[in-house]
Design a protein around this motif. Structure first.
Motif, PDB file in Angstrom:
ATOM      1  N   LEU A   1       0.831  -1.037  -0.020  1.00 44.59           N
ATOM      2  CA  LEU A   1      -0.034  -0.071   0.065  1.00 44.59           C
ATOM      3  C   LEU A   1       0.945   1.144   0.102  1.00 44.59           C
ATOM      4  O   LEU A   1       0.390   2.451  -0.009  1.00 44.59           O
ATOM      5  CB  LEU A   1      -1.015   0.042   1.183  1.00 44.59           C
ATOM      6  CG  LEU A   1      -1.899  -1.265   1.124  1.00 44.59           C
ATOM      7  CD1 LEU A   1      -2.799  -1.027   2.464  1.00 44.59           C
ATOM      8  CD2 LEU A   1      -3.081  -1.113  -0.007  1.00 44.59           C
ATOM      9  N   HIS A   2       2.134   0.992   0.187  1.00 42.64           N
ATOM     10  CA  HIS A   2       3.030   2.486  -0.294  1.00 42.64           C
ATOM     11  C   HIS A   2       2.669   2.995  -1.557  1.00 42.64           C
ATOM     12  O   HIS A   2       2.676   2.379  -2.511  1.00 42.64           O
ATOM     13  CB  HIS A   2       4.654   2.022   0.179  1.00 42.64           C
ATOM     14  CG  HIS A   2       5.217   3.137   0.023  1.00 42.64           C
ATOM     15  ND1 HIS A   2       5.567   4.036  -1.010  1.00 42.64           N
ATOM     16  CD2 HIS A   2       6.521   3.512   0.999  1.00 42.64           C
ATOM     17  CE1 HIS A   2       6.404   5.081  -0.582  1.00 42.64           C
ATOM     18  NE2 HIS A   2       6.866   4.723   0.547  1.00 42.64           N
ATOM     19  N   PRO A   3       2.579   4.221  -1.346  1.00 42.16           N
ATOM     20  CA  PRO A   3       1.963   4.897  -2.614  1.00 42.16           C
ATOM     21  C   PRO A   3       3.102   4.880  -3.523  1.00 42.16           C
ATOM     22  O   PRO A   3       2.641   4.765  -5.033  1.00 42.16           O
ATOM     23  CB  PRO A   3       1.850   6.365  -2.252  1.00 42.16           C
ATOM     24  CG  PRO A   3       1.546   6.274  -0.940  1.00 42.16           C
ATOM     25  CD  PRO A   3       2.251   5.326  -0.229  1.00 42.16           C
ATOM     26  N   GLY A   4       4.099   4.455  -3.516  1.00 43.52           N
ATOM     27  CA  GLY A   4       5.352   4.529  -4.556  1.00 43.52           C
ATOM     28  C   GLY A   4       5.215   3.273  -5.301  1.00 43.52           C
ATOM     29  O   GLY A   4       5.474   3.345  -6.589  1.00 43.52           O
ATOM     30  N   VAL A   5       4.560   2.164  -4.812  1.00 40.87           N
ATOM     31  CA  VAL A   5       4.186   1.116  -5.643  1.00 40.87           C
ATOM     32  C   VAL A   5       3.362   1.373  -6.756  1.00 40.87           C
ATOM     33  O   VAL A   5       3.262   1.298  -8.028  1.00 40.87           O
ATOM     34  CB  VAL A   5       3.572  -0.089  -4.809  1.00 40.87           C
ATOM     35  CG1 VAL A   5       2.929  -1.092  -5.704  1.00 40.87           C
ATOM     36  CG2 VAL A   5       4.395  -0.541  -3.894  1.00 40.87           C
ATOM     37  N   GLU A   6       2.063   2.139  -6.305  1.00 46.88           N
ATOM     38  CA  GLU A   6       1.208   2.516  -7.614  1.00 46.88           C
ATOM     39  C   GLU A   6       1.745   3.652  -8.510  1.00 46.88           C
ATOM     40  O   GLU A   6       1.724   3.679  -9.492  1.00 46.88           O
ATOM     41  CB  GLU A   6       0.120   3.311  -6.837  1.00 46.88           C
ATOM     42  CG  GLU A   6      -1.461   3.287  -7.685  1.00 46.88           C
ATOM     43  CD  GLU A   6      -1.664   1.951  -8.379  1.00 46.88           C
ATOM     44  OE1 GLU A   6      -2.117   2.039  -9.551  1.00 46.88           O
ATOM     45  OE2 GLU A   6      -1.801   0.814  -7.642  1.00 46.88           O
ATOM     46  N   LEU A   7       2.519   4.575  -7.940  1.00 42.39           N
ATOM     47  CA  LEU A   7       3.347   5.488  -8.756  1.00 42.39           C
ATOM     48  C   LEU A   7       4.138   5.015  -9.929  1.00 42.39           C
ATOM     49  O   LEU A   7       4.221   5.328 -10.941  1.00 42.39           O
ATOM     50  CB  LEU A   7       4.236   6.401  -7.931  1.00 42.39           C
ATOM     51  CG  LEU A   7       3.046   7.858  -7.172  1.00 42.39           C
ATOM     52  CD1 LEU A   7       4.124   8.333  -5.950  1.00 42.39           C
ATOM     53  CD2 LEU A   7       2.725   8.506  -8.232  1.00 42.39           C
ATOM     54  N   TYR A   8       5.034   3.583  -9.310  1.00 42.97           N
ATOM     55  CA  TYR A   8       5.670   3.228 -10.107  1.00 42.97           C
ATOM     56  C   TYR A   8       5.014   2.510 -11.261  1.00 42.97           C
ATOM     57  O   TYR A   8       5.452   2.651 -12.645  1.00 42.97           O
ATOM     58  CB  TYR A   8       6.775   2.032  -9.461  1.00 42.97           C
ATOM     59  CG  TYR A   8       7.587   1.409 -10.458  1.00 42.97           C
ATOM     60  CD1 TYR A   8       8.776   1.817 -11.006  1.00 42.97           C
ATOM     61  CD2 TYR A   8       7.117  -0.188 -10.760  1.00 42.97           C
ATOM     62  CE1 TYR A   8       9.528   0.971 -11.761  1.00 42.97           C
ATOM     63  CE2 TYR A   8       7.817  -0.901 -11.630  1.00 42.97           C
ATOM     64  CZ  TYR A   8       9.065  -0.565 -12.101  1.00 42.97           C
ATOM     65  OH  TYR A   8       9.648  -1.211 -13.128  1.00 42.97           O
ATOM     66  N   LYS A   9       4.070   1.971 -10.917  1.00 42.44           N
ATOM     67  CA  LYS A   9       3.201   1.148 -12.109  1.00 42.44           C
ATOM     68  C   LYS A   9       2.560   2.215 -13.110  1.00 42.44           C
ATOM     69  O   LYS A   9       2.300   1.859 -14.350  1.00 42.44           O
ATOM     70  CB  LYS A   9       2.094   0.392 -11.254  1.00 42.44           C
ATOM     71  CG  LYS A   9       2.418  -0.940 -10.606  1.00 42.44           C
ATOM     72  CD  LYS A   9       1.009  -1.457  -9.941  1.00 42.44           C
ATOM     73  CE  LYS A   9       1.372  -2.443  -9.057  1.00 42.44           C
ATOM     74  NZ  LYS A   9       0.242  -3.107  -8.276  1.00 42.44           N
ATOM     75  N   ASN A  10       2.512   3.474 -12.550  1.00 43.15           N
ATOM     76  CA  ASN A  10       1.997   4.658 -13.435  1.00 43.15           C
ATOM     77  C   ASN A  10       3.386   5.370 -14.203  1.00 43.15           C
ATOM     78  O   ASN A  10       3.047   6.293 -14.882  1.00 43.15           O
ATOM     79  CB  ASN A  10       1.330   5.513 -12.538  1.00 43.15           C
ATOM     80  CG  ASN A  10       0.000   4.849 -12.271  1.00 43.15           C
ATOM     81  OD1 ASN A  10      -0.826   3.948 -13.190  1.00 43.15           O
ATOM     82  ND2 ASN A  10      -0.639   5.092 -11.193  1.00 43.15           N
ATOM     83  N   GLY A  11       4.434   4.544 -14.162  1.00 43.43           N
ATOM     84  CA  GLY A  11       5.545   5.285 -14.910  1.00 43.43           C
ATOM     85  C   GLY A  11       6.154   6.369 -13.992  1.00 43.43           C
ATOM     86  O   GLY A  11       7.185   7.284 -14.807  1.00 43.43           O
ATOM     87  N   HIS A  12       5.885   6.704 -12.622  1.00 43.51           N
ATOM     88  CA  HIS A  12       6.420   7.694 -11.969  1.00 43.51           C
ATOM     89  C   HIS A  12       7.974   7.182 -11.613  1.00 43.51           C
ATOM     90  O   HIS A  12       8.122   6.040 -10.970  1.00 43.51           O
ATOM     91  CB  HIS A  12       5.726   8.128 -10.799  1.00 43.51           C
ATOM     92  CG  HIS A  12       6.327   9.433 -10.114  1.00 43.51           C
ATOM     93  ND1 HIS A  12       6.054  10.659 -10.515  1.00 43.51           N
ATOM     94  CD2 HIS A  12       7.277   9.366  -8.962  1.00 43.51           C
ATOM     95  CE1 HIS A  12       6.581  11.450  -9.750  1.00 43.51           C
ATOM     96  NE2 HIS A  12       7.100  10.835  -8.867  1.00 43.51           N
ATOM     97  N   PRO A  13       8.894   8.106 -11.603  1.00 43.93           N
ATOM     98  CA  PRO A  13      10.463   7.646 -11.129  1.00 43.93           C
ATOM     99  C   PRO A  13      10.305   7.448  -9.787  1.00 43.93           C
ATOM    100  O   PRO A  13      10.091   8.432  -8.879  1.00 43.93           O
ATOM    101  CB  PRO A  13      11.110   9.041 -11.436  1.00 43.93           C
ATOM    102  CG  PRO A  13      10.286  10.065 -11.681  1.00 43.93           C
ATOM    103  CD  PRO A  13       9.071   9.470 -12.051  1.00 43.93           C
ATOM    104  N   ILE A  14      11.005   6.321  -9.546  1.00 44.09           N
ATOM    105  CA  ILE A  14      11.232   5.986  -7.923  1.00 44.09           C
ATOM    106  C   ILE A  14      12.593   5.201  -7.903  1.00 44.09           C
ATOM    107  O   ILE A  14      13.060   4.903  -8.639  1.00 44.09           O
ATOM    108  CB  ILE A  14       9.932   4.713  -7.324  1.00 44.09           C
ATOM    109  CG1 ILE A  14      10.290   3.650  -8.251  1.00 44.09           C
ATOM    110  CG2 ILE A  14       8.609   5.381  -7.446  1.00 44.09           C
ATOM    111  CD1 ILE A  14      10.822   2.765  -7.205  1.00 44.09           C
ATOM    112  N   ALA A  15      12.961   5.265  -6.546  1.00 42.14           N
ATOM    113  CA  ALA A  15      14.301   4.746  -6.062  1.00 42.14           C
ATOM    114  C   ALA A  15      13.765   3.806  -5.033  1.00 42.14           C
ATOM    115  O   ALA A  15      13.353   4.205  -4.056  1.00 42.14           O
ATOM    116  CB  ALA A  15      15.514   5.458  -5.711  1.00 42.14           C
ATOM    117  N   ILE A  16      14.309   2.506  -4.990  1.00 45.42           N
ATOM    118  CA  ILE A  16      13.975   1.558  -3.702  1.00 45.42           C
ATOM    119  C   ILE A  16      15.214   1.805  -2.997  1.00 45.42           C
ATOM    120  O   ILE A  16      16.300   1.620  -3.235  1.00 45.42           O
ATOM    121  CB  ILE A  16      13.798   0.036  -4.462  1.00 45.42           C
ATOM    122  CG1 ILE A  16      13.036  -0.234  -5.422  1.00 45.42           C
ATOM    123  CG2 ILE A  16      13.624  -0.799  -2.825  1.00 45.42           C
ATOM    124  CD1 ILE A  16      13.086  -1.108  -6.046  1.00 45.42           C
TER     125      ILE A  16
END
Length: 322
Positions: free
Chosen positions: A262-277
């Motif tokens: 449920l971390h919003p970063g998961v959804e953001l990544y799926k939508n093509g937003h840049p993330i770093a783990i």
């Protein structure tokens, strides 16, 4: 019928060279190093506090005064230990196939001034990355409630050591404390001198939308740390600017969120937003960059190719040390 995706395996994650962009030195010394230098009572207490964090005991009570960070500071209590601990941290990360790391640390006066502490950290990095694929650089941390004089000294030292290991500034701490306008002047000075800014924003549900937006608009961070408690307008701002979010799943979990998917970063990544783990504080959360990446890959059904793309340093445009 859709063919199941070949999600990257644990072994593939471990074998892939990885980039770590959000790691606080004070919460990241390897446990074996802490055991070596702590006395029995300190070590027992440290293990107990780690278990409390793992079992979801109220996050802030463990981190409060007299909590785990104070205990770590009692154990790693001089520059020699800092240097040795940073060296061991580098060795530990290289074992996990980390090839680029940005360490964060607030400057501490252990009796010989702030600069002596900084020198110990830089020496520890230089010793720890010898004969290794790891490249490690530093962000100097200031908290929103850090006294103005210390913030100014930190920025001046960051400028002095730019090109000698320091690449940026990290802003963290409680939003309800500190003087925003003052901070702006200091951060602008750092930026004018070519230092990047990573800011913890959306790390707590106590932050107001006004505070978040003010920092995003005025401080213009290059990356956002955590970002799981962004208000709607702040989140829209971050998405619009495509600001990379440093996703720390175990840290998110420790703040009363048992389901890390449920971390919003998961959804953001799926939508093509840049993330770093990232790991945030691996000593505290008993995690490694590989274990964080494995969790994230399972939540997003990431393939090996996608994972390699995310971790490739030549394409790693979010790194501060180009």
């Amino acid at each position: 019928e859709k063919r199941p995706v070949n999600v990257v395996t644990e072994e593939e994650v471990r074998q892939t060279g990885k980039c770590e962009l959000h790691l606080h030195i004070g919460g990241s010394y390897p446990l074996y190093f802490m055991q070596k230098i702590a006395n029995e009572e300190q070590y027992r207490e440290l293990v107990k506090m780690r278990e409390a964090i793992r079992d979801g005991i109220e996050y802030h009570s463990v981190f409060a005064k007299g909590g785990i960070f104070d205990l770590i500071a009692q154990i790693v209590c001089n520059e020699e230990r800092v240097q040795e601990g940073v060296k061991e941290l580098c060795i530990d990360l290289a074992r996990d196939n980390v090839i680029y790391a940005e360490f964060r640390t607030g400057l501490k006066d252990m009796g010989n001034g702030l600069e002596r502490y900084l020198e110990a950290v830089i020496k520890g990095i230089q010793e720890g990355i010898k004969n290794s694929k790891l490249r490690a650089v530093l962000l100097l941390s200031v908290r929103r409630d850090t006294p103005s004089s210390i913030i100014q000294q930190t920025i001046d030292l960051a400028i002095k050591y730019k090109g000698k290991g320091v690449v940026g500034i990290d802003l963290s701490g409680d939003f309800s404390k500190g003087n925003y306008r003052e901070l702006l002047k200091d951060i602008q000075k750092a930026r004018e001198n070519g230092l990047s800014l990573a800011a913890h924003i959306g790390e707590s549900n106590k932050e107001t939308e006004e505070q978040q937006l003010w920092e995003l608009e005025h401080l213009q961070p290059t990356r956002v740390g955590h970002g799981f408690a962004l208000h709607p307008r702040s989140k829209a701002w971050v998405q619009n600017k495509k600001l990379p979010i440093e996703v720390c799943l175990s840290s998110f979990k420790s703040q009363g969120n048992p389901d890390t998917s449920l971390h919003p970063g998961v959804e953001l990544y799926k939508n093509g937003h840049p993330i770093a783990i990232c790991t945030d504080d691996p000593l505290l959360f008993d995690c490694t960059l590989s274990s964080e990446c494995i969790d994230f890959a399972q939540h997003t059904q990431m393939t090996l190719e996608q994972f390699t793309t995310l971790q490739n340093p030549s394409r790693f445009q979010y790194a501060f040390d180009k």
